[in-house]
Design an enzyme around this catalytic site. Structure first.
Site, PDB file in Angstrom:
ATOM      1  N   ASP A 199       0.828  -1.214   0.000  1.00 27.23           N
ATOM      2  CA  ASP A 199       0.000   0.000   0.000  1.00 27.23           C
ATOM      3  C   ASP A 199       0.855   1.253   0.000  1.00 27.23           C
ATOM      4  O   ASP A 199       1.858   1.333   0.717  1.00 27.23           O
ATOM      5  CB  ASP A 199      -0.921   0.005   1.228  1.00 27.23           C
ATOM      6  CG  ASP A 199      -2.108   0.926   1.025  1.00 27.23           C
ATOM      7  OD1 ASP A 199      -1.914   2.164   1.063  1.00 27.23           O
ATOM      8  OD2 ASP A 199      -3.221   0.431   0.805  1.00 27.23           O
ATOM      9  N   GLU A 327       1.363  17.223   1.294  1.00 26.88           N
ATOM     10  CA  GLU A 327       1.224  16.976   2.737  1.00 26.88           C
ATOM     11  C   GLU A 327       2.566  16.510   3.311  1.00 26.88           C
ATOM     12  O   GLU A 327       2.623  15.631   4.175  1.00 26.88           O
ATOM     13  CB  GLU A 327       0.144  15.931   3.014  1.00 26.88           C
ATOM     14  CG  GLU A 327      -1.212  16.330   2.486  1.00 26.88           C
ATOM     15  CD  GLU A 327      -2.328  15.436   2.995  1.00 26.88           C
ATOM     16  OE1 GLU A 327      -3.100  15.903   3.841  1.00 26.88           O
ATOM     17  OE2 GLU A 327      -2.418  14.303   2.533  1.00 26.88           O
ATOM     18  N   CYS A 345      -1.055  14.726  12.618  1.00 22.12           N
ATOM     19  CA  CYS A 345      -0.748  13.289  12.507  1.00 22.12           C
ATOM     20  C   CYS A 345       0.748  13.055  12.342  1.00 22.12           C
ATOM     21  O   CYS A 345       1.285  12.074  12.866  1.00 22.12           O
ATOM     22  CB  CYS A 345      -1.435  12.687  11.278  1.00 22.12           C
ATOM     23  SG  CYS A 345      -3.181  12.405  11.458  1.00 22.12           S
ATOM     24  N   CYS A 411      -8.380  12.941  10.089  1.00 19.11           N
ATOM     25  CA  CYS A 411      -7.397  11.939  10.518  1.00 19.11           C
ATOM     26  C   CYS A 411      -6.696  12.354  11.809  1.00 19.11           C
ATOM     27  O   CYS A 411      -6.263  11.508  12.594  1.00 19.11           O
ATOM     28  CB  CYS A 411      -6.360  11.709   9.426  1.00 19.11           C
ATOM     29  SG  CYS A 411      -5.657  13.222   8.746  1.00 19.11           S
TER      30      CYS A 411
HETATM   31  O1  FUB Z   1      -4.635   9.971   3.578  1.00 17.37           O
HETATM   32  C1  FUB Z   1      -4.902   9.506   4.879  1.00 17.37           C
HETATM   33  C2  FUB Z   1      -4.551  10.578   5.870  1.00 17.37           C
HETATM   34  O2  FUB Z   1      -5.307  11.729   5.580  1.00 17.37           O
HETATM   35  C3  FUB Z   1      -3.114  11.030   5.781  1.00 17.37           C
HETATM   36  O3  FUB Z   1      -2.254  10.368   6.638  1.00 17.37           O
HETATM   37  C4  FUB Z   1      -3.209  12.469   6.084  1.00 17.37           C
HETATM   38  O4  FUB Z   1      -2.092  13.187   5.649  1.00 17.37           O
HETATM   39  C5  FUB Z   1      -4.491  12.872   5.398  1.00 17.37           C
HETATM   40  O5  FUB Z   1      -4.293  13.059   4.048  1.00 17.37           O
HETATM   41 ZN    ZN Z   2      -3.970  14.037  10.129  1.00 19.15          ZN
END
Ligand code: FUB
Ligand code: ZN
Length: 647
Positions: A199, A327, A345, A411
């Site tokens: 993944d 990101e 996160c 998230c």
């Molecule tokens: O794509 C899953 C989660 O959502 C990622 O870890 C974050 O950066 C946000 O995009």
């Molecule tokens: Zn996050």
């Protein structure tokens, strides 16, 4: 207890590591973390479940009903946030589970059981489990690992299942997830007939190691090892997969597989690149595998990447990943303040990685970063009331950044929640006849050091002052080494054991003081860490911070907010020689040390009709106050700055 299938424990052949304390045996019964733990347990966990319900996240589990219209549109990458709704309640279950052992809560347990029952009902006969694909596009499952987060979601469900099993002993969720993992084992790998995929959003790897540590089933470890080692092998699986979908691999939205750390085999990677959260989850898994497989090359890769991150790509707050477009990371030393992405996160996951590094190499360079994110770039992601959040943790604002109740892509809230509800594990770890104290803050802990049961009481106002008292209660005297972290920010430390000074020059290695002796019931250790206000300067290559200074005291980074200043902090100039003092303000958002001093402020007078002129503005003296960065945006809206101009 569980009916989960278990295998005989596999022989332990890996690297020896310190074992983190069971988080539930560390109770925050005072001090800084007591308030936060209670808020997260009593407010954050229930309100997050409410939000998941209100926002329709849990409806994806209504397998008896046809899937309704999309509530999150498909993005150019082909991904909808809805593809990974499972991950959000998986993370919520994990966060909630961590509270259950010490604070049983039938209502929360019933909510988890309800989700588990629905997941079990929806699981396909072959074990496949992902609500999006089961309900919407079963024929497309496993056709786009590059973009669609199938195993990312399963990984979070798996972490939730492990946490719930460990908290309650109930095995139903774990059984469901073991069946899902069995299905993944049947589908992926290097054996003929299997897909050689992995993944693009890492997560399943570290979850599989957690599972392995419960089941000791070597297949679980083998699968995690396969995913990590397959990553970045060429020709790329993602190219092949795209062609199989009838797409041109060149049309990939993110253009480079560095976005997912899949541009090179992980052992060859030199620089931390791409999406920040993905990178942190991957590197955390790599440490786990280095341990379990006894793999020094993987360990070296982790050390190299860690040094790259900390030396060239980390915000002073512990935030990371400056750019919204991926990101994640851009070029080294690119650390813009106002546009910082620095996702909550990512900071939480740097905590995970740092913590794991410290268990294989007791070095405060790792725990210093863990502490930095804890008090700054991760904690800033949640409001003091426990129900408002930041996704991006900017270091400067003109007032446009406000905390939100729930996010389009939520998230971060469950990530900061699981970090805080499992915080106890980060404080202590043990190995044979050694106990390491990594973090300071009032708590009472019960620990096993070899065969010795120890009750440890920490009392301190940390991080607001640097005096810490440790008291040991033992049933009988015991010989062991107590490792006490001397934080990298501390330039003068003193340790007394039962009133006798310890010679730190002789016993500190890699930022930990090692005190080996026969410990007795009632022994007392006093640690005194001097905590002056530090002025911090950035490397000259960080152009955004040139001519600027940040204030830090102990592990806490400070900022100036408009609500205190009555104007924009961007106007301040802090003289290099000005005195800055610390004062505890019991009335500030539950109590915090604030910094106060005198600065200069550029005046508007004489600029009425001019945008530019040949004479600089007049400067007038004025008092200012700085508050801990993690507390910003909890009061009136306004501008904020960490990096102040220095004059
Ligand atoms: O794509 C899953 C989660 O959502 C990622 O870890 C974050 O950066 C946000 O995009
Ligand atoms: Zn996050």
């Amino acid at each position: 207890m569980s009916s989960s299938p278990r295998v005989q424990p596999a022989p332990l052949t890996g690297l020896k590591r310190y074992l983190p304390a069971d988080h539930s045996s560390v109770v925050f019964d005072g001090g800084f973390w007591q308030g936060w733990s209670e808020t997260v347990r009593n407010v954050t966990i229930p309100t997050q479940h409410k939000r998941l319900e209100e926002e329709g996240f849990l409806e994806v589990l209504d397998f008896d009903r046809p899937a309704g219209p999309l509530v999150r549109p498909i993005q150019p990458s082909g991904l909808s946030m809805q593809h990974f709704f499972d991950s959000d309640f998986g993370k919520w279950i994990e966060a909630a589970s961590y509270t259950l052992k010490a604070h049983p809560n039938a209502e929360i347990e019933a909510k988890i059981d309800d989700i588990v029952a629905k997941l079990e009902q929806g699981q396909m006969a072959d074990g496949y489990l992902n609500s999006w694909f089961i309900r919407r596009e079963p024929e497309k499952r496993w056709t786009n690992l590059r973009d669609l987060h199938e195993m990312y979601s399963m990984g979070h469900l798996l972490e939730g299942a492990v946490a719930y099993y460990e908290a309650t002993g109930k095995g139903r969720f774990l059984d469901v997830m073991i069946r899902a993992v069995d299905h993944i084992i049947d589908t992926f790998g290097r054996e003929p007939g299997k897909l050689r995929g992995y993944d693009a959003h890492e997560e399943i790897e570290l979850a599989l190691v957690k599972l392995y540590r419960v089941t000791r089933d070597p297949r679980h470890l083998k699968l995690a090892t396969y995913f990590v080692d397959e990553r970045g092998q060429m020709p790329s699986y993602y190219d092949e997969e795209a062609r199989n979908r009838g797409e041109d691999p060149q049309d990939y939205v993110y253009k480079t597989y560095a976005y997912s750390q899949a541009h090179l085999p992980v052992r060859e990677q030199q620089q931390v690149v791409g999406h920040a959260v993905r990178a942190m989850y991957l590197f955390s898994a790599m440490v786990d595998l280095a341990v379990e497989n006894g793999d020094p090359v993987l360990k070296e890769a982790c050390e190299r990447l860690y040094d790259n991150l900390v030396g060239r790509q980390l915000y002073v707050t512990g935030g990371l990943g400056p750019s919204a477009s991926n990101e994640g990371f851009t070029r080294e030393f690119d650390l813009p303040n106002e546009t910082a992405y620095a996702e909550t996160c990512a900071a939480v996951a740097l905590g995970f990685w740092s913590h794991r590094m410290a268990q294989i190499d007791l070095n405060s360079k790792f725990t210093d970063r863990l502490e930095t994110v804890l008090f700054n770039g991760a904690l800033s992601g949640i409001s003091r009331d426990g129900e408002h959040y930041f996704y991006e943790n900017v270091l400067e604002s003109h007032g446009q950044h406000r905390r939100w109740k729930w996010h389009y892509c939520p998230c971060c809230p469950t990530n900061i929640a699981r970090f805080i509800t499992s915080l106890g594990q980060y404080f202590y770890s043990t190995k044979d006849s050694e106990l390491a104290v990594h973090l300071y803050g009032t708590n009472s802990a019960e620990l096993m050091i070899g065969d010795t049961f120890v009750r440890l009481k920490q009392e301190t106002q940390y991080p607001w002052d640097g005096d810490i008292r440790l008291q040991l209660a033992l049933e009988q005297p015991s010989h062991f080494t107590l490792h006490l972290r001397i934080p990298g920010w501390c330039r003068s430390a003193e340790i007394l054991v039962n009133g006798m000074a310890v010679d730190l020059g002789a016993c500190v290695t890699n930022g930990y003081a090692a005190i080996t002796r026969e410990w007795r019931n009632g022994d007392e250790v006093r640690i005194s860490l001097s905590m002056p206000v530090d002025r911090i300067y950035a490397h000259p290559a960080v152009s955004e911070d040139g001519g600027r200074v940040a204030l830090r005291r102990g592990p806490v980074v400070y900022c100036v907010e408009e609500t205190d200043l009555g104007g924009e902090p961007q106007r301040l100039r802090l003289p290099a020689t000005s005195e800055i003092s610390a004062r505890y303000d019991a009335g500030l958002l539950g109590g915090a040390a604030v910094l106060e001093g005198t600065a200069l402020e550029a005046e508007d007078a004489g600029w009425e009709n001019a945008l530019y002129r040949t004479a600089p503005p007049a400067l007038k003296k004025r008092p200012f106050k700085a508050i801990p960065y993690h507390l910003w945006a909890n009061r009136e809206a306004g501008a904020m700055a960490i990096w102040l101009q220095e004059s």
